[in-house]
Design a protein around this motif. Structure first.
Motif, PDB file in Angstrom:
ATOM      1  N   SER A 288      -4.471  -7.643   1.772  1.00 43.98           N
ATOM      2  CA  SER A 288      -4.742  -8.499   0.619  1.00 43.98           C
ATOM      3  C   SER A 288      -4.148  -7.901  -0.656  1.00 43.98           C
ATOM      4  O   SER A 288      -3.607  -8.620  -1.499  1.00 43.98           O
ATOM      5  CB  SER A 288      -6.257  -8.693   0.445  1.00 43.98           C
ATOM      6  OG  SER A 288      -6.540  -9.508  -0.675  1.00 43.98           O
ATOM      7  N   LEU A 289      -4.233  -6.571  -0.808  1.00 42.17           N
ATOM      8  CA  LEU A 289      -3.637  -5.913  -1.970  1.00 42.17           C
ATOM      9  C   LEU A 289      -2.111  -6.012  -1.914  1.00 42.17           C
ATOM     10  O   LEU A 289      -1.458  -6.243  -2.934  1.00 42.17           O
ATOM     11  CB  LEU A 289      -4.071  -4.450  -2.033  1.00 42.17           C
ATOM     12  CG  LEU A 289      -3.567  -3.661  -3.241  1.00 42.17           C
ATOM     13  CD1 LEU A 289      -4.085  -4.261  -4.544  1.00 42.17           C
ATOM     14  CD2 LEU A 289      -3.978  -2.181  -3.136  1.00 42.17           C
ATOM     15  N   TYR A 290      -1.546  -5.846  -0.703  1.00 38.13           N
ATOM     16  CA  TYR A 290      -0.102  -6.028  -0.522  1.00 38.13           C
ATOM     17  C   TYR A 290       0.317  -7.434  -0.935  1.00 38.13           C
ATOM     18  O   TYR A 290       1.321  -7.625  -1.629  1.00 38.13           O
ATOM     19  CB  TYR A 290       0.264  -5.776   0.943  1.00 38.13           C
ATOM     20  CG  TYR A 290       1.598  -6.339   1.353  1.00 38.13           C
ATOM     21  CD1 TYR A 290       2.788  -5.666   1.086  1.00 38.13           C
ATOM     22  CD2 TYR A 290       1.691  -7.565   2.019  1.00 38.13           C
ATOM     23  CE1 TYR A 290       4.021  -6.185   1.457  1.00 38.13           C
ATOM     24  CE2 TYR A 290       2.908  -8.095   2.386  1.00 38.13           C
ATOM     25  CZ  TYR A 290       4.072  -7.398   2.106  1.00 38.13           C
ATOM     26  OH  TYR A 290       5.288  -7.936   2.472  1.00 38.13           O
TER      27      TYR A 290
ATOM     28  N   SER B 151       5.557   0.978   6.520  1.00 36.03           N
ATOM     29  CA  SER B 151       5.805   1.604   5.221  1.00 36.03           C
ATOM     30  C   SER B 151       5.505   0.639   4.074  1.00 36.03           C
ATOM     31  O   SER B 151       4.826   0.996   3.107  1.00 36.03           O
ATOM     32  CB  SER B 151       7.255   2.086   5.127  1.00 36.03           C
ATOM     33  OG  SER B 151       7.506   2.668   3.866  1.00 36.03           O
ATOM     34  N   ASN B 152       6.005  -0.597   4.192  1.00 33.87           N
ATOM     35  CA  ASN B 152       5.776  -1.591   3.140  1.00 33.87           C
ATOM     36  C   ASN B 152       4.314  -1.967   3.009  1.00 33.87           C
ATOM     37  O   ASN B 152       3.793  -2.100   1.895  1.00 33.87           O
ATOM     38  CB  ASN B 152       6.587  -2.860   3.426  1.00 33.87           C
ATOM     39  CG  ASN B 152       8.067  -2.682   3.144  1.00 33.87           C
ATOM     40  OD1 ASN B 152       8.439  -1.877   2.302  1.00 33.87           O
ATOM     41  ND2 ASN B 152       8.886  -3.427   3.849  1.00 33.87           N
TER      42      ASN B 152
ATOM     43  N   LEU C  17       2.264  -6.066  10.891  1.00 26.59           N
ATOM     44  CA  LEU C  17       3.064  -4.846  10.911  1.00 26.59           C
ATOM     45  C   LEU C  17       4.485  -5.135  11.390  1.00 26.59           C
ATOM     46  O   LEU C  17       5.458  -4.574  10.877  1.00 26.59           O
ATOM     47  CB  LEU C  17       2.406  -3.792  11.805  1.00 26.59           C
ATOM     48  CG  LEU C  17       1.146  -3.143  11.226  1.00 26.59           C
ATOM     49  CD1 LEU C  17       0.422  -2.333  12.293  1.00 26.59           C
ATOM     50  CD2 LEU C  17       1.490  -2.260  10.039  1.00 26.59           C
ATOM     51  N   ASP C  18       4.603  -6.031  12.373  1.00 23.40           N
ATOM     52  CA  ASP C  18       5.943  -6.416  12.842  1.00 23.40           C
ATOM     53  C   ASP C  18       6.702  -7.171  11.755  1.00 23.40           C
ATOM     54  O   ASP C  18       7.930  -7.031  11.621  1.00 23.40           O
ATOM     55  CB  ASP C  18       5.826  -7.284  14.098  1.00 23.40           C
ATOM     56  CG  ASP C  18       5.496  -6.477  15.351  1.00 23.40           C
ATOM     57  OD1 ASP C  18       5.781  -5.260  15.349  1.00 23.40           O
ATOM     58  OD2 ASP C  18       4.943  -7.053  16.308  1.00 23.40           O
TER      59      ASP C  18
END
Length: 350
Positions: free
Chosen positions: A70-72, A39-40, A33-34
């Motif tokens: 994993s989808l990201y 959002s991304n 997250l950092d």
């Protein structure tokens, strides 16, 4: 209307847990997250995994943070492959267009940038008109940057294959659209193999312009960090008028881009993109086989999930982790192949 307030990574994790998302490694989730942002990483990729319950958005049972990541990752690697493929295609298209322009009108800008050589199609915006395109090209000749400046000072002319290097791909695409039919026919016969394409020159001219416009759309999506894997092209293409799939699916979704690139004689952009897609889909679906149907529908492709494992020459064990037991340069193969070759599962990572 939802309030937008600042939240730390720790607060974001607590919010996700309250929404029923499983987070097995909170420290790793915080690091991600950092690195990439809520959002991304979450908002952009949570859609397939959420439902509305009692008026609130929650995650379906069993969905993990790692699954969304994993989808990201699938989309990010696909986006990078799209960008590389489009840059490769751009270079090829520019060279073909420059060759036709130089052969037809000469190598001096005063000759090949004459208005009368082109069609002057009506366009809604000035920058897409022939006058607007030629203005951009003439202005670009005044740059002090190489290679244009070198050719201008050393040779006294800037041939089209040098000028086109410094012109945006969108401008080149609109310039090609202003080619007269004879020159555009040269383009399509250089780009396509008509023995396998089996359509008329008129249809191929439409195919080319629709293909280039769709490629531009995907390039822009990729360049600005937009979601690529589930992008539905906004350009009103006419591909379905010329071709039909054997499986009766329409040309749409990410599969449309692959189908169009596969039609070109120059296969490198298609092969790069197909390889990246195959790698990422297999990687993701081997860990999350429940996503096969969703990805197949959204990509508009027939996905056959294969369980992937990792092996080394040290022993006859297969692994779910390519770094298990200190493995270096592990080989990626299907589980079926590993079993056929006599491998058994590693007790540590399975």
């Amino acid at each position: 209307m939802e309030d937008i307030t600042y939240a730390t990574a720790e607060e974001q994790i607590e919010k996700l847990k309250k929404q029923n998302l499983i987070i097995t490694n909170e420290q790793k989730a915080k690091e991600l997250l950092d690195l990439f942002g809520y959002s991304n990483l979450i908002k952009s990729y949570r859609e397939p995994y959420t439902i509305i319950s009692d008026g609130k958005k929650v995650y379906r049972s069993g969905v993990t943070f790692e699954q969304i990541y994993s989808l990201y990752l699938l989309d990010k690697n696909l986006r990078n492959a799209v960008m590389a493929s489009m840059i490769d295609l751009e270079e090829h298209i520019k060279e073909v267009a420059a060759d036709i322009v130089a052969k037809s009108f000469g190598t001096h800008p005063d000759d090949y940038l004459q208005f009368r050589h082109y069609s002057n199609k009506r366009k809604r915006k000035y920058r897409f008109t022939l006058a607007g395109i030629l203005e951009v090209m003439r202005n670009t000749l005044n740059t002090d940057k190489n290679p244009i400046y070198h050719y201008k000072t050393e040779h006294g002319i800037v041939p089209p294959w040098i000028l086109f290097k410094s012109i945006y791909f969108s401008t080149i695409v609109n310039f090609i659209d202003q080619f007269k039919p004879a020159n555009k026919n040269e383009m399509i016969h250089k780009l396509y193999n008509f023995e396998t394409l089996d359509i008329s020159d008129e249809s191929a001219r439409i195919l080319l312009m629709d293909t280039l416009s769709i490629c531009l759309e995907y390039r822009n999506i990729a360049a600005h960090g937009g979601r690529t894997y589930n992008h539905i092209c906004q350009y009103p293409h006419r591909i379905n008028n010329f071709f039909t799939h054997e499986d009766e699916r329409e040309f749409s979704g990410f599969g449309l881009l692959l189908d169009l690139l596969q039609m070109f004689k120059y296969q490198a952009p298609y092969l790069r993109l197909a390889k990246a897609l195959n790698t990422e889909v297999n990687r993701h679906c081997s860990s999350y086989p429940e996503d096969v149907t969703y990805l197949g529908q959204i990509l508009n492709l027939d996905i056959k999930s294969e369980k992937v494992v990792w092996i080394s020459s040290r022993n006859k064990k297969y692994h779910s982790d390519p770094h298990c037991s200190g493995m270096i340069n592990a080989k990626r193969i299907t589980l079926e192949s590993a079993l056929c070759e006599g491998y058994t599962s590693c007790k540590r990572c399975y």
